[in-house]
Scaffold this motif. Sequence first.
Motif, PDB file in Angstrom:
ATOM      1  N   ILE A  66      43.570  48.126  39.366  1.00  0.00           N
ATOM      2  CA  ILE A  66      42.696  47.043  39.841  1.00  0.00           C
ATOM      3  C   ILE A  66      42.407  46.050  38.726  1.00  0.00           C
ATOM      4  O   ILE A  66      42.505  44.826  38.908  1.00  0.00           O
ATOM      5  CB  ILE A  66      41.393  47.629  40.418  1.00  0.00           C
ATOM      6  CG1 ILE A  66      41.691  48.495  41.639  1.00  0.00           C
ATOM      7  CG2 ILE A  66      40.417  46.511  40.766  1.00  0.00           C
ATOM      8  CD1 ILE A  66      40.473  49.184  42.212  1.00  0.00           C
ATOM      9  N   PHE A  67      42.026  46.556  37.542  1.00  0.00           N
ATOM     10  CA  PHE A  67      41.693  45.664  36.440  1.00  0.00           C
ATOM     11  C   PHE A  67      42.930  44.899  35.962  1.00  0.00           C
ATOM     12  O   PHE A  67      42.834  43.730  35.578  1.00  0.00           O
ATOM     13  CB  PHE A  67      41.086  46.458  35.285  1.00  0.00           C
ATOM     14  CG  PHE A  67      39.757  47.067  35.611  1.00  0.00           C
ATOM     15  CD1 PHE A  67      38.796  46.353  36.290  1.00  0.00           C
ATOM     16  CD2 PHE A  67      39.468  48.379  35.246  1.00  0.00           C
ATOM     17  CE1 PHE A  67      37.575  46.899  36.597  1.00  0.00           C
ATOM     18  CE2 PHE A  67      38.250  48.936  35.547  1.00  0.00           C
ATOM     19  CZ  PHE A  67      37.294  48.200  36.228  1.00  0.00           C
ATOM     20  N   ASN A  68      44.074  45.537  35.984  1.00  0.00           N
ATOM     21  CA  ASN A  68      45.297  44.866  35.557  1.00  0.00           C
ATOM     22  C   ASN A  68      45.673  43.747  36.513  1.00  0.00           C
ATOM     23  O   ASN A  68      46.172  42.692  36.096  1.00  0.00           O
ATOM     24  CB  ASN A  68      46.426  45.897  35.460  1.00  0.00           C
ATOM     25  CG  ASN A  68      47.633  45.349  34.735  1.00  0.00           C
ATOM     26  OD1 ASN A  68      47.544  44.338  34.041  1.00  0.00           O
ATOM     27  ND2 ASN A  68      48.779  45.999  34.897  1.00  0.00           N
ATOM     28  N   ALA A  69      45.413  43.958  37.811  1.00  0.00           N
ATOM     29  CA  ALA A  69      45.751  42.945  38.805  1.00  0.00           C
ATOM     30  C   ALA A  69      44.755  41.804  38.817  1.00  0.00           C
ATOM     31  O   ALA A  69      45.125  40.643  39.019  1.00  0.00           O
ATOM     32  CB  ALA A  69      45.834  43.593  40.189  1.00  0.00           C
ATOM     33  N   THR A  70      43.469  42.088  38.599  1.00  0.00           N
ATOM     34  CA  THR A  70      42.439  41.056  38.692  1.00  0.00           C
ATOM     35  C   THR A  70      42.159  40.377  37.349  1.00  0.00           C
ATOM     36  O   THR A  70      41.923  39.165  37.299  1.00  0.00           O
ATOM     37  CB  THR A  70      41.147  41.665  39.235  1.00  0.00           C
ATOM     38  OG1 THR A  70      40.741  42.763  38.386  1.00  0.00           O
ATOM     39  CG2 THR A  70      41.352  42.168  40.655  1.00  0.00           C
ATOM     40  N   LEU A  71      42.166  41.144  36.271  1.00  0.00           N
ATOM     41  CA  LEU A  71      41.822  40.597  34.963  1.00  0.00           C
ATOM     42  C   LEU A  71      43.036  40.339  34.080  1.00  0.00           C
ATOM     43  O   LEU A  71      42.899  39.775  32.992  1.00  0.00           O
ATOM     44  CB  LEU A  71      40.865  41.554  34.237  1.00  0.00           C
ATOM     45  CG  LEU A  71      39.549  41.874  34.962  1.00  0.00           C
ATOM     46  CD1 LEU A  71      38.733  42.876  34.163  1.00  0.00           C
ATOM     47  CD2 LEU A  71      38.742  40.609  35.216  1.00  0.00           C
ATOM     48  N   GLY A  72      44.193  40.770  34.522  1.00  0.00           N
ATOM     49  CA  GLY A  72      45.399  40.554  33.749  1.00  0.00           C
ATOM     50  C   GLY A  72      45.625  41.581  32.660  1.00  0.00           C
ATOM     51  O   GLY A  72      46.497  41.372  31.798  1.00  0.00           O
TER      52      GLY A  72
END
Length: 323
Positions: free
Chosen positions: A160-166
């Motif tokens: 989730i964090f990789n998809a939303t925050l890069g």
Amino acid sequence: MKKLQNIANSLKPSDHKKATLAKKSRKFIYWLFFAMLFCGIGYILIYPLIFIFTTSIKSPGDMLDTTTIWVAKNPTFANYKDVWGFIDYPSSLINTLSIAGIVTALNLFVCSAVGYGFARFKFRERGILFALVIFTMIIPPQLISLPQYLFFLNFDILGIFNATLGGSLNFNNSIAPFILPAVFGQGLKTGLFIYIFRQFYRGMPVELEEAGYIDGSGIIRTYFRIMAPNAVPAFITVGLLSFVWHWSEVFNQAQYMNESPTLSMRLIGVVGLITRNSQVTDLSYVTPAKYAGVALVILPLIVLYLIGQRFFVQSVERSGIVG
């Protein structure tokens, strides 16, 4: 009855005296044995504290004097003043209190709720889950230290964090590695804490909950209004144990708190701090200062124990920790 009277009459007064004397001798031997055992255990427990304090107030001259063993001839508290600055006591104390206090509060809330669930609710997987909880008490924390470090170094949940925050989050050098496991009941010694609460709630009468249900309270309200207030001994036991263990824990703190060292971390390198900051390598100065640092670290724990000693003893007796 006549036979007993005849036997009693046949006994001589000297036999009664011998029996009484033997009984008193056995009592005296038992008392002497337990007194010696108590004094021995007390000496083993108190000796380190006495040694730490007496050494911490010795001057360099007392350290070089071979006749000075316990009582310092020239006592000084300058060692405490020096170590106070070497270990940066105020900031290190705040860091230690932040970890021990926050994690202890979370352990009290989470472990109490989980222990109550294991004690009162029956479901198919209860035995397996409780066995896993007990299993966490067996696994050394060092065994999972590397994957846990990598997990918090690149923290992400299902991408989730990789998809939303890069990118993932880096929780190292923060108190997040201590708070997150405590929130989910996977922190230091939480398996033992859950076991203590489970044993205590199992010993409480079911009629208390039934009275709450009759009055219209649900499960959550019954827990917070009836069960938790009556589990104060278990809360005191878990609270003190959790606080002391997180106060003196070093392994995880050294792994995640490099930029904000705690008292335990400072204490490990106190000799290096003294020799580096004061340019003194003489053991006659370094040794008393080192023990002064030890005394400053354990002093809050001693004060905490003196305040809550009576409640802690009562809570251990009632919480089922030995049962």
